[in-house]
Design an enzyme around this catalytic site. Structure first.
Site, mmCIF file in Angstrom:
data_model
loop_
_atom_site.group_PDB
_atom_site.id
_atom_site.type_symbol
_atom_site.label_atom_id
_atom_site.label_comp_id
_atom_site.label_asym_id
_atom_site.label_seq_id
_atom_site.Cartn_x
_atom_site.Cartn_y
_atom_site.Cartn_z
ATOM 1 N N GLY A 223 4.108 3.533 -9.641
ATOM 2 C CA GLY A 223 4.436 4.640 -8.744
ATOM 3 C C GLY A 223 4.148 5.991 -9.374
ATOM 4 N N ASP A 224 4.378 6.099 -10.679
ATOM 5 C CA ASP A 224 4.072 7.354 -11.390
ATOM 6 C C ASP A 224 2.571 7.608 -11.374
ATOM 7 O OD1 ASP A 224 6.794 7.177 -11.991
ATOM 8 O OD2 ASP A 224 6.398 6.228 -13.919
ATOM 9 N N GLY B 266 0.815 -1.201 0.000
ATOM 10 C CA GLY B 266 0.000 0.000 0.000
ATOM 11 C C GLY B 266 0.848 1.250 0.000
#
Length: 321
Positions: free
Chosen positions: A259-260, A233
């Protein structure tokens, strides 16, 4: 307007494998994809899909295959011309979601091109709500280039987000950054914490060490830290508190760009004036949606499972309430 800055863009090629990658063997992919990439470009693509104004700034010469890929998805961008072709990165995606990424070093900028690119960023920052500085730096670029931008934009009025690693992260995190988006290893890099201990504590559901590390940055910058923890998470720490979010269930296909997408999800929610917990919810929902897609596709709002993200407020820095 959310402005993204990608000094080391790439054309991302993804090979989907029918079985586990075997080193040294001849194997055949079942599918291939080619998409415009680089962390800031990925962020802009997700933001554009949400209907929010964005512009990607990058170095690339006219006619580069990367720019043709950006034109194909109608993403607004501006460039500074460089001498060679933008790098191609290769991602190998296995059926269980394991991804292996092979990144080329990137196109080096001359001194004059670097000055022109810096000027381009500073010129557009005046009309932006956020400037996001994303990804690695190409060979030869000063490792403190992001930090120089952070300092140079201090009086412009835009907010600044940074998503990078290594020496550029160390330098940038010493400036007045409004949002830092590290993973566990990057958080350890910039705070001096033990990376293995952070990963272990997160896996065990003990988030105190991560909150403590993030808090040390927040106390210095006054901004926020969005620490992404992969399948576990993410944790958001602001001057007002910390929250943990667990992702919805997905079948992972490629974690590259997840992540982007998380960063983009945070900025999308912030642009709509949502609360800190809801910004975290959006970040995790977007990151999870991206991981469920092949290649580095930009997830769209209709692919989100916002209800499947569970938010828990963290009390102090020692345990989950």
């Amino acid at each position: 307007m959310i402005l993204t800055v990608t000094p080391n863009p790439s054309l991302d090629r993804t090979l989907e494998m029918p079985s586990r990658l075997e080193r040294g063997e001849v194997q055949r992919a079942t599918a291939t994809r080619s998409e415009a990439g680089g962390k800031g470009i990925n962020v802009s693509r997700v933001i554009a899909e949400a209907g929010i104004a964005t512009r990607a700034l990058l170095p690339a010469r006219d006619g580069d295959p990367l720019l043709r890929a950006l034109d194909a998805v109608d993403l607004p961008y501006e460039t500074v011309a460089v001498d060679g072709e933008i790098r191609s990165n290769i991602t190998i995606a296995e059926p269980d979601g394991t991804t292996t990424k092979l990144n080329a070093p990137g196109q080096q900028l001359t001194d004059a091109q670097l000055v022109a690119f810096t000027d381009l960023v500073e010129r557009h920052a005046a009309g932006a709500s956020w400037v996001t500085l994303c990804g690695s730096l190409p060979p030869g670029m000063p490792v403190d280039w992001y930090r120089r931008l952070v300092d140079g934009l201090a009086d412009v009025g835009c907010r600044i987000a940074v998503d990078t690693s290594g020496a550029p992260l160390h330098a940038a995190a010493l400036g007045r950054v409004d949002l830092l988006k590290p993973n566990e290893d990057e958080l350890a890099e910039v705070t001096g914490a033990d990376a293995a201990a952070l990963r272990r504590s997160a896996a065990e559901g003990r988030f105190g060490p991560i909150v403590d590390a993030a808090r040390s940055i927040v106390d210095r910058t006054g901004g926020a830290v969005l620490a992404t923890l992969g399948a576990t998470g993410a944790i958001l720490t602001t001057p007002d508190g910390s929250w943990f979010a667990t992702p919805p269930p997905i079948v992972p296909r490629s974690t590259v760009g997840a992540g982007d997408s998380s960063l983009a999800g945070y900025l999308i929610a912030q642009s709509r004036d949502l609360s800190a917990p809801e910004r975290l919810r959006s970040a995790v929902a977007y990151g999870s949606a991206a991981a469920a897609l092949a290649g580095t596709q930009a997830p769209t709002p209709d692919q989100l499972d916002l209800a499947g993200v569970r938010i828990t407020e963290l009390t102090g820095a020692t345990r989950v309430t």
